[in-house]
Write a protein that holds these residues in place. Structure first.
Motif, PDB file in Angstrom:
ATOM      1  N   ARG A  67       9.965  -7.115  14.099  1.00 48.38           N
ATOM      2  CA  ARG A  67       8.902  -7.404  13.806  1.00 48.38           C
ATOM      3  C   ARG A  67       8.670  -8.606  12.287  1.00 48.38           C
ATOM      4  NH1 ARG A  67       3.830  -3.954  10.859  1.00 48.38           N
ATOM      5  NH2 ARG A  67       1.574  -5.283  12.552  1.00 48.38           N
ATOM      6  N   THR A 111       4.988  -2.076   6.829  1.00 51.44           N
ATOM      7  CA  THR A 111       5.805  -2.876   5.644  1.00 51.44           C
ATOM      8  C   THR A 111       5.333  -1.656   4.452  1.00 51.44           C
ATOM      9  OG1 THR A 111       2.840  -3.386   5.588  1.00 51.44           O
ATOM     10  CG2 THR A 111       4.347  -5.050   6.696  1.00 51.44           C
ATOM     11  N   TYR A 114       2.925 -10.255  14.151  1.00 50.88           N
ATOM     12  CA  TYR A 114       1.096 -10.299  13.680  1.00 50.88           C
ATOM     13  C   TYR A 114       0.892 -11.535  12.534  1.00 50.88           C
ATOM     14  CZ  TYR A 114      -1.834  -6.723  11.802  1.00 50.88           C
ATOM     15  OH  TYR A 114      -3.126  -6.172  11.213  1.00 50.88           O
ATOM     16  N   TYR A 150       1.135  -1.525  -0.186  1.00 49.80           N
ATOM     17  CA  TYR A 150      -0.030  -0.167  -0.193  1.00 49.80           C
ATOM     18  C   TYR A 150       0.634   1.282   0.092  1.00 49.80           C
ATOM     19  CZ  TYR A 150       0.963   0.021   5.091  1.00 49.80           C
ATOM     20  OH  TYR A 150       1.562   0.232   6.041  1.00 49.80           O
TER      21      TYR A 150
HETATM   22  O1  LIG Z   1       3.099  -2.778   9.047  1.00 47.19           O
HETATM   23  C1  LIG Z   1       1.917  -2.400   8.253  1.00 47.19           C
HETATM   24  O2  LIG Z   1       1.741  -2.334   6.928  1.00 47.19           O
HETATM   25  C2  LIG Z   1       0.876  -2.899   9.784  1.00 47.19           C
HETATM   26  C3  LIG Z   1      -0.387  -2.740   8.546  1.00 47.19           C
HETATM   27  C4  LIG Z   1      -1.663  -2.989   9.336  1.00 47.19           C
HETATM   28  C5  LIG Z   1      -2.925  -4.203   9.005  1.00 47.19           C
HETATM   29  O3  LIG Z   1      -3.083  -3.587   7.565  1.00 47.19           O
HETATM   30  O4  LIG Z   1      -3.838  -4.002   9.465  1.00 47.19           O
HETATM   31  O5  LIG Z   1      -0.826  -3.339  10.918  1.00 47.19           O
HETATM   32  C6  LIG Z   1      -0.392  -2.342  11.506  1.00 47.19           C
HETATM   33  O6  LIG Z   1      -0.372  -2.777  12.775  1.00 47.19           O
HETATM   34  C7  LIG Z   1       0.949  -2.968  10.733  1.00 47.19           C
END
Ligand SMILES: O=C(O)c1cc(C(=O)O)oc(=O)c1
Length: 308
Positions: free
Chosen positions: A124, A77, A157, A49
């Motif tokens: 992470r 990310t 995650y 994204y």
């Molecule tokens: O590192 C990320 O992109 C990210 C994305 C999301 C999500 O899209 O759920 O949630 C997060 O806490 C961190």
């Protein structure tokens, strides 16, 4: 070349409400991010994204407005394994922020030591398939051994549906492990049903910690996120010594609505219902993980070896 945010991107709330809940002195926002700004810190080519910018100045202004003392900034990310925006924010925080980075297997010991000097205390790993090209099993095992020596922890995650398959892999990890957003439960299910029981079983491993974060991401009913309360309360009450909390500002990838960060702070007393639980969630626990040298606790305690 400036970046253009995704067409359906929701920007963070520029004028949050002042929370009614007064945070305890020394409270830590233990999950938040910086995005770019893209012209200084370009987003990664492999990102899934393209966000709006969210700078360290804006993050620290929110910290002060809401009444937090410190931040834990987690590599998002959209920056891949390029931690420059994170490190820049940590270096500008006057010691009031620590970080969680993303690294590749090719990271050198010198690079790990430089991240440590900047304030990084964890790495992470993302198992949410929509956010990564490949699941990080092999790299994680190798990197875990190396970062364990630095006293760092691992942040994971993942989606609730995948927990069963990953359970053994996760519980074999050699460091403290912090789970993002309560393992993303389906909050239309029972908070005391078999799915969330499996997540509770994971937390019974005493090196596991949990972020009781993101009601706005998990809720199906929307603000004020009543459907998330029983899940978060269950975890806060069962594991009061291994839970932490954060805003998740600037809230990547939300599609239904953008939360008011002041309202998110007002959610805290609904899930941590006594002053004692609030202090553990917001101060004692994140300090043990991220600033252990400032706490009375020993390092073995930070490694989760004391019963919570
Ligand atoms: O590192 C990320 O992109 C990210 C994305 C999301 C999500 O899209 O759920 O949630 C997060 O806490 C961190």
């Amino acid at each position: 070349m400036p970046f253009t945010k995704d067409a359906d991107w929701l920007d963070w709330c520029a004028k949050p409400t002042k929370p009614k809940f007064q945070l305890p002195a020394g409270a830590v926002d233990a999950h938040c991010h910086v995005f770019g700004p893209g012209h200084l810190f370009p987003f990664a080519p492999e990102r899934k994204y393209t966000p709006c910018d969210a700078s360290w100045e804006q993050l620290f202004a929110l910290r002060d407005f809401l009444g937090f003392a410190r931040n834990v900034i987690v590599q998002a990310t959209c920056h891949g394994a390029d931690n420059r925006a994170l490190v820049d924010a940590l270096e500008r925080s006057n010691g009031r922020a620590r970080g969680v980075a993303t690294v590749k297997r090719s990271v050198t010991d010198d690079e790990l030591h430089a991240l440590h000097a900047a304030g990084v205390r964890g790495v992470r790993f993302n198992f949410v398939k929509r956010l990564v090209d490949a699941l990080p099993f092999d790299g994680l095992t190798e990197i875990a051994e190396r970062i364990a020596k630095l006293g760092w922890h691992i942040v994971i995650y993942f989606e609730a549906d995948d927990l069963k398959a990953y359970f053994k892999f996760f519980t074999d990890l050699p460091t403290p492990v912090v789970v993002d957003h309560m393992g993303r439960p389906d909050v239309s299910k029972d908070a005391f049903g078999p799915d969330f029981d499996m997540f509770v079983k994971l937390l019974e491993y005493d090196n596991f910690w949990c972020k009781t974060t993101c009601p706005e991401r998990l809720s199906q009913s929307g603000p004020p996120y009543d459907d998330v309360v029983p899940f978060a309360r269950r975890i806060v009450e069962a594991f009061p010594g291994r839970v932490i909390w954060g805003t998740d500002w600037p809230h990547p990838n939300l599609k239904s609505h953008m939360p008011d960060d002041g309202h998110l702070v007002d959610f805290i007393p609904r899930i941590a219902t006594t002053e004692s639980l609030q202090k553990k969630l917001l101060v004692t626990n994140p300090m043990r993980l991220y600033w252990p040298e400032e706490t009375m606790s020993s390092r073995s305690e930070a490694l989760g070896q004391l019963k919570s």
